[in-house]
Design a protein around this motif. Structure first.
Motif, PDB file in Angstrom:
ATOM      1  N   ASN A  40       1.017  -1.165   0.061  1.00  0.00           N
ATOM      2  CA  ASN A  40       0.218  -0.038  -0.107  1.00  0.00           C
ATOM      3  C   ASN A  40       0.891   1.201  -0.095  1.00  0.00           C
ATOM      4  OD1 ASN A  40      -2.236  -1.666   0.094  1.00  0.00           O
ATOM      5  ND2 ASN A  40      -2.714  -1.313   2.128  1.00  0.00           N
ATOM      6  N   GLU A  41       2.004   1.070   0.696  1.00  0.00           N
ATOM      7  CA  GLU A  41       2.744   2.293   0.769  1.00  0.00           C
ATOM      8  C   GLU A  41       3.448   2.572  -0.676  1.00  0.00           C
ATOM      9  OE1 GLU A  41       5.677   1.693   3.694  1.00  0.00           O
ATOM     10  OE2 GLU A  41       4.321   1.831   5.235  1.00  0.00           O
ATOM     11  N   GLY A  42       3.729   1.627  -1.501  1.00  0.00           N
ATOM     12  CA  GLY A  42       4.296   1.783  -2.986  1.00  0.00           C
ATOM     13  C   GLY A  42       2.981   2.255  -3.649  1.00  0.00           C
ATOM     14  N   LEU A  43       1.774   1.917  -3.594  1.00  0.00           N
ATOM     15  CA  LEU A  43       0.775   2.677  -4.277  1.00  0.00           C
ATOM     16  C   LEU A  43       0.390   3.821  -3.999  1.00  0.00           C
ATOM     17  CD1 LEU A  43      -1.635  -0.496  -4.363  1.00  0.00           C
ATOM     18  CD2 LEU A  43      -0.319   0.313  -6.257  1.00  0.00           C
ATOM     19  N   VAL A  44       0.633   4.290  -2.694  1.00  0.00           N
ATOM     20  CA  VAL A  44       0.062   5.751  -2.258  1.00  0.00           C
ATOM     21  C   VAL A  44       1.341   6.614  -2.981  1.00  0.00           C
ATOM     22  CG1 VAL A  44       0.208   7.019  -0.389  1.00  0.00           C
ATOM     23  CG2 VAL A  44      -1.054   4.968  -0.222  1.00  0.00           C
ATOM     24  N   ALA A  45       2.618   6.175  -2.784  1.00  0.00           N
ATOM     25  CA  ALA A  45       3.675   6.851  -3.250  1.00  0.00           C
ATOM     26  C   ALA A  45       3.420   7.055  -4.804  1.00  0.00           C
ATOM     27  CB  ALA A  45       4.979   6.186  -2.972  1.00  0.00           C
ATOM     28  N   ARG A  46       2.909   6.174  -5.383  1.00  0.00           N
ATOM     29  CA  ARG A  46       2.798   6.278  -6.868  1.00  0.00           C
ATOM     30  C   ARG A  46       1.881   7.172  -7.316  1.00  0.00           C
ATOM     31  NH1 ARG A  46       1.280   1.189 -10.891  1.00  0.00           N
ATOM     32  NH2 ARG A  46       0.849   2.171 -12.777  1.00  0.00           N
ATOM     33  N   TYR A  47       0.638   6.993  -6.607  1.00  0.00           N
ATOM     34  CA  TYR A  47      -0.764   7.930  -7.210  1.00  0.00           C
ATOM     35  C   TYR A  47      -0.948   9.082  -6.129  1.00  0.00           C
ATOM     36  CZ  TYR A  47      -1.925   3.912  -9.960  1.00  0.00           C
ATOM     37  OH  TYR A  47      -1.917   2.922 -10.964  1.00  0.00           O
ATOM     38  N   ARG A  48      -0.279   9.280  -5.256  1.00  0.00           N
ATOM     39  CA  ARG A  48      -0.521  10.443  -4.290  1.00  0.00           C
ATOM     40  C   ARG A  48      -0.108  12.015  -5.015  1.00  0.00           C
ATOM     41  NH1 ARG A  48       2.049  10.551   1.305  1.00  0.00           N
ATOM     42  NH2 ARG A  48      -0.172   9.921   2.137  1.00  0.00           N
ATOM     43  N   PRO A  49       0.700  11.931  -5.884  1.00  0.00           N
ATOM     44  CA  PRO A  49       0.924  13.251  -6.702  1.00  0.00           C
ATOM     45  C   PRO A  49      -0.491  13.652  -7.302  1.00  0.00           C
ATOM     46  CG  PRO A  49       3.049  11.786  -6.910  1.00  0.00           C
ATOM     47  CD  PRO A  49       1.724  11.204  -6.189  1.00  0.00           C
ATOM     48  N   ARG A  50      -1.224  12.422  -8.092  1.00  0.00           N
ATOM     49  CA  ARG A  50      -2.264  12.706  -8.770  1.00  0.00           C
ATOM     50  C   ARG A  50      -3.647  12.509  -8.251  1.00  0.00           C
ATOM     51  NH1 ARG A  50      -1.548   9.039 -13.796  1.00  0.00           N
ATOM     52  NH2 ARG A  50      -0.535   7.663 -12.357  1.00  0.00           N
TER      53      ARG A  50
END
Length: 245
Positions: free
Chosen positions: A231-241
């Motif tokens: 989940n941390e990896g997915l949040v890092a990927r999508y948080r900017p958008r």
């Protein structure tokens, strides 16, 4: 005899209506899954918008265990029910209300925009669908065809604008259970069936992606092994958008 006959009848009918969704929407579900799959492969986003109670569909998909991390809820307090339900009913019918809301979300041609509206005729949802089309996004409507046809009275419906229409099959007014001795009805179904339709589309797209060797961006429940790392990896990927992460 059951002590809860109305509850039992409601659950039985809800289950029967859910079981008929593929018969009613098979082609549309396939087309919607195609659109979500294309968006995932293009590193696009799936935006979800609704007003009133339909806004809960956007939150249903957001940061959801077993859900796709590429989903972005479109949320605006005046169009939701938690801080002013009566006012939100007025706002969702107000022309021009949704345009400033959408400026926060850079919807584009690689994206999908899901519009959830049971009645399918309020200004905010119709204008949101039109804006999505103008930006080149694939617009998917989750709506009641019967209700929207009755409510339209010459107005444009979300179903008229969308590229793909998922029909929840809800009757006009949404509720399916009669109340003896009155004209009242209880037991709305649009949220339950709408969530089932949306998650069916996401599940289909996710399995297609994973089966083809493309990693589907799926959140894990926080208490499952390995969830924190995934989940941390997915949040890092999508948080900017995604402004809601």
């Amino acid at each position: 005899m059951t002590k809860t006959p109305t509850a039992a009848a409601y659950l039985t009918e809800l289950a029967e209506r859910t079981a008929r969704l593929m018969e009613l929407n098979g082609d549309a579900i396939a087309a919607a899954a195609d659109a979500v799959e294309r968006t995932a492969r293009a590193d696009g986003l799936v935006y979800i918008f609704g007003t009133g109670h339909s806004h809960t569909m956007a939150e249903e998909a957001h940061y959801r265990a077993g859900g796709l991390a590429l989903t972005v809820p479109i949320l605006s307090t005046p169009l939701m029910v938690h801080e002013g339900a009566v006012a939100s009913t007025a706002f969702e019918r107000m022309p021009g209300m949704v345009a400033p809301v959408l400026r926060r979300y850079p919807i584009g041609p690689s994206d999908v925009l899901i519009i959830v509206s049971n009645s399918g005729v309020n200004a905010a949802t119709v204008e949101a669908a039109e804006a999505g089309k103008a930006k080149g996004a694939t617009v998917i409507a989750i709506t009641s065809q019967d209700y929207s046809r009755q409510a339209a009275r010459g107005r444009t419906r979300v179903a008229d604008v969308a590229d793909i229409v998922l029909d929840n099959g809800a009757p006009p007014g949404d509720a399916i259970m009669s109340v003896p001795g009155s004209q009242l009805r209880v037991g709305p179904i649009s949220t339950s069936i709408g969530a089932a339709l949306m998650n069916a589309v996401f599940a289909e797209a996710a399995v297609r992606l994973q089966s083809s060797g493309a990693a589907a961006p799926i959140y894990l429940s926080a208490n499952m092994p390995g969830a924190a790392e995934v989940n941390e990896g997915l949040v890092a990927r999508y948080r900017p958008r995604n402004p809601h992460l």
